[in-house]
Design a protein around this motif. Structure first.
Motif, short mmCIF file in Angstrom:
data_model
loop_
_atom_site.label_atom_id
_atom_site.label_comp_id
_atom_site.label_asym_id
_atom_site.label_seq_id
_atom_site.Cartn_x
_atom_site.Cartn_y
_atom_site.Cartn_z
N HIS A 124 0.78 -1.23 0.00
CA HIS A 124 0.00 0.00 0.00
C HIS A 124 0.82 1.28 0.00
CE1 HIS A 124 -3.59 -2.42 0.62
NE2 HIS A 124 -2.98 -3.04 1.61
N ALA A 125 2.12 1.19 0.12
CA ALA A 125 2.96 2.39 0.09
C ALA A 125 3.64 2.51 -1.27
CB ALA A 125 4.02 2.33 1.20
N HIS A 126 4.08 3.72 -1.56
CA HIS A 126 4.85 3.96 -2.77
C HIS A 126 6.14 4.69 -2.41
CE1 HIS A 126 1.01 3.07 -4.78
NE2 HIS A 126 1.79 2.67 -5.76
N GLY A 127 7.21 4.28 -3.07
CA GLY A 127 8.51 4.90 -2.81
C GLY A 127 8.66 6.19 -3.61
N TYR A 128 9.89 6.71 -3.56
CA TYR A 128 10.15 7.98 -4.24
C TYR A 128 11.59 7.99 -4.72
CZ TYR A 128 9.00 12.80 -5.35
OH TYR A 128 8.71 13.97 -6.02
N ARG A 129 11.85 7.13 -5.73
CA ARG A 129 13.23 6.98 -6.20
C ARG A 129 13.41 7.32 -7.68
NH1 ARG A 129 17.32 7.40 -3.84
NH2 ARG A 129 18.46 5.90 -5.10
N GLY A 130 12.33 7.64 -8.38
CA GLY A 130 12.48 7.88 -9.80
C GLY A 130 11.36 8.72 -10.36
N LEU A 131 11.45 9.01 -11.65
CA LEU A 131 10.47 9.84 -12.31
C LEU A 131 9.06 9.23 -12.31
CD1 LEU A 131 10.54 12.59 -13.63
CD2 LEU A 131 11.04 11.48 -15.82
N PRO A 132 8.91 7.91 -12.54
CA PRO A 132 7.55 7.35 -12.48
C PRO A 132 6.88 7.58 -11.14
CG PRO A 132 9.04 5.80 -13.54
CD PRO A 132 9.89 6.90 -12.98
N GLU A 133 7.62 7.39 -10.04
CA GLU A 133 7.03 7.61 -8.71
C GLU A 133 6.63 9.06 -8.51
OE1 GLU A 133 9.92 4.13 -8.00
OE2 GLU A 133 9.80 5.89 -9.28
N ALA A 134 7.46 9.99 -9.00
CA ALA A 134 7.15 11.41 -8.85
C ALA A 134 5.88 11.78 -9.62
CB ALA A 134 8.33 12.26 -9.33
N LEU A 135 5.76 11.26 -10.84
CA LEU A 135 4.56 11.54 -11.65
C LEU A 135 3.32 10.88 -11.05
CD1 LEU A 135 6.09 11.17 -15.21
CD2 LEU A 135 5.44 13.29 -14.07
N TYR A 136 3.50 9.65 -10.56
CA TYR A 136 2.36 8.97 -9.94
C TYR A 136 1.86 9.74 -8.72
CZ TYR A 136 -0.36 5.83 -7.10
OH TYR A 136 -1.35 5.31 -6.31
N LEU A 137 2.78 10.22 -7.88
CA LEU A 137 2.37 10.91 -6.67
C LEU A 137 1.60 12.18 -7.01
CD1 LEU A 137 2.43 11.09 -3.59
CD2 LEU A 137 4.56 12.39 -3.78
N ARG A 138 2.04 12.90 -8.02
CA ARG A 138 1.33 14.12 -8.42
C ARG A 138 -0.09 13.79 -8.85
NH1 ARG A 138 3.27 18.29 -13.21
NH2 ARG A 138 1.43 19.63 -13.20
N ASP A 139 -0.25 12.79 -9.71
CA ASP A 139 -1.60 12.40 -10.15
C ASP A 139 -2.45 11.91 -8.98
OD1 ASP A 139 -1.16 13.07 -12.75
OD2 ASP A 139 -1.29 11.04 -13.56
N HIS A 140 -1.86 11.07 -8.14
CA HIS A 140 -2.61 10.48 -7.04
C HIS A 140 -3.12 11.55 -6.07
CE1 HIS A 140 -3.66 7.64 -3.85
NE2 HIS A 140 -3.01 8.44 -3.02
N VAL A 141 -2.24 12.48 -5.69
CA VAL A 141 -2.63 13.52 -4.75
C VAL A 141 -3.70 14.42 -5.37
CG1 VAL A 141 -1.82 15.60 -3.58
CG2 VAL A 141 -0.48 13.49 -3.45
N THR A 142 -3.52 14.77 -6.64
CA THR A 142 -4.52 15.59 -7.32
C THR A 142 -5.87 14.87 -7.35
OG1 THR A 142 -2.81 16.57 -8.71
CG2 THR A 142 -5.08 16.78 -9.46
N ARG A 143 -5.83 13.57 -7.64
CA ARG A 143 -7.06 12.78 -7.70
C ARG A 143 -7.76 12.73 -6.35
NH1 ARG A 143 -5.08 9.01 -10.23
NH2 ARG A 143 -4.44 7.60 -8.56
N GLN A 144 -7.00 12.57 -5.28
CA GLN A 144 -7.61 12.49 -3.96
C GLN A 144 -8.32 13.80 -3.59
OE1 GLN A 144 -7.84 9.56 -2.29
NE2 GLN A 144 -6.86 8.87 -4.19
N VAL A 145 -7.71 14.93 -3.92
CA VAL A 145 -8.34 16.22 -3.62
C VAL A 145 -9.61 16.39 -4.45
CG1 VAL A 145 -8.05 18.72 -3.77
CG2 VAL A 145 -6.19 17.30 -2.90
#
Length: 443
Positions: A124-145
């Motif tokens: 259930h967690a996501h790391g933060y080591r590369g560009l895919p994770e950075a892009l995913y986090l941006r989409d995910h946070v935007t979606r949650q809001v």
């Protein structure tokens, strides 16, 4: 005569710098081959700005073919190193197998997420080591809001607006700082009911944020985060994670749909697979970055336990600053071992200080040991990054100027799905063979 073959595995800070140094020193007198899964060098310190929508993704990527003109790039993931046979076996992006023979080898494979045996974290967690994770986090946070803005149930709405970051080191602190500002900006466009605002939590078992850095930097970062409303919890971590939230080590249960894992890194498993002596998972090398008993093998960056000559008995920390400089020394010493450069030199590091970007005009920095905070620290921090980046400086500067005068574009791109960025980045085969989501919801 056949030119000597130099193979560099990994194009992170250490590998990229080693390749650039060797290209300059050898000048076609040796064949320099760089093996890397992607065709770019990733400038990791600016990833939080990609997630926050300040920088476009390509701004933090530097083309390997475009900047390493005398280096042959081979796209692939190293699977095995045969030290006796002097070969590196790899898998290319389309599943093909290949082998690279070498006379000199530089292992700069870097690191992967540090996983802890905590129930539910890997799922259930996501790391933060590369560009895919950075892009995913941006989409995910935007979606949650956006989902929370349309949600009638107050419990679900609160869970979607609660974001948990575990690990208050360099990465976790910057992620929490930048993403908190992003969500505050998003809620102005999607007002939440009953005056609710997004809640960010930053957890760490250490007694303070940025525990590995100067205490003054820690105090500055802690103050800025708390003033913005970030819930900083030291001496606390996650005991269990589920799809609906996390259970903290202090017994509190927090409803959340977002768990960002920034607890640290460990050397790439390829290092252990070499069968050579390790120290805390890192390949033991001498001050010249050579593997004892294997004079043709060099290692640097997070993969290597490089002796700290200023502190006998210790190894240099796993930081980008060390990796960048070790890469230059490794490249020079490889060339020297082939008679293509002056005598080799040991790695000796002079600390120039650290910078921590806290978003907006805020930062904490100690260049040359001088503690700075506020807008001055912010200017020093951005100047440092521009000087350190091996490319894209004009484009990064342009994005910063545009961000200062224009509102950010708060939209989902939908390019990266949850199942494609598993926390266990130590299993590249999973990413290569995954044909679709393994039944886990992406919300």
């Amino acid at each position: 005569m056949t030119r000597p073959r130099i193979v560099i595995v990994g194009a992170g800070f250490a590998g990229y710098r080693a390749a650039r140094t060797l290209a300059r020193l050898t000048r076609f007198r040796a064949t320099v081959t760089l093996l890397n899964p992607t065709d770019y060098f990733l400038y990791l310190p600016l990833l939080p700005q990609v997630s926050a929508g300040i920088l476009e993704p390509r701004r933090v990527t530097v083309s390997l073919p475009g900047t390493l003109r005398r280096v042959r790039l081979v796209l692939g993931e190293a699977d095995r190193v045969d030290l006796d046979g002097r070969t590196v076996h790899y898998t290319d992006p389309e599943g093909g197998r290949g082998t690279l023979a070498y006379d000199r080898l530089v292992l700069a494979v870097g690191s992967v997420n540090k996983l802890l045996p905590i129930p539910g974290v890997a799922e259930h967690a996501h790391g933060y080591r590369g560009l895919p994770e950075a892009l995913y986090l941006r989409d995910h946070v935007t979606r949650q809001v956006e989902l929370a803005a349309a949600e009638d149930d107050p419990v679900t709405r609160a869970a979607r607006c609660t974001f948990v970051v575990v690990g208050a080191g360099y990465t976790g602190t910057e992620v929490a700082a930048h993403m908190q500002r992003l969500t505050d900006d998003l809620v102005h466009r999607h007002p939440l009911r009953a005056g609710m605002r997004p809640r960010w939590m930053l957890l760490d078992v250490a007694p303070r944020v940025l525990p590995e850095l100067d205490e003054r930097l820690s105090r500055t970062a802690d103050r800025v985060l708390r003033e913005r409303g970030v819930d900083v919890r030291t001496g606390t971590s996650v005991k269990e994670a589920t799809h609906d939230g996390v259970l903290l080590t202090d017994g509190e249960s927090v409803a959340s749909r977002t768990l960002v894992w920034c607890v640290g890194v460990r050397p790439d498993p390829l290092v252990e697979a070499t069968g050579q002596p390790l120290r805390r998972g890192r390949l033991i090398v001498d001050p010249y970055l050579q593997v004892p008993g294997r004079p043709e093998v060099f290692a640097c960056g997070d993969a290597a336990a490089v002796p700290d000559l200023d502190h006998p008995g210790r190894s240099t920390p796993m930081t980008a600053q060390h990796a960048w400089r070790q890469g230059a020394v490794a490249g020079r010493n490889v060339a020297a071992s082939l008679g293509l450069a002056p005598a080799p030199r040991p790695y000796h590091h002079r600390d120039l200080g650290f910078v921590v970007d806290l978003g907006g005009a805020q930062a904490a920095a100690n260049p040359l040991g001088l503690p700075l905070a506020g807008p001055l620290a912010g200017a020093v921090t951005r100047g440092y990054h521009l000087a350190a980046m091996p490319g894209n400086r004009a484009r990064v500067t342009a994005d910063w100027l545009l961000d200062a005068v224009l509102p950010r574009q708060g939209v989902q791109l939908g390019l990266v799905r949850s199942w494609s960025v598993p926390l266990d980045t130590a299993s590249p085969e999973l990413a290569r063979t995954a044909g679709g989501p393994p039944g886990r919801p992406d919300t």
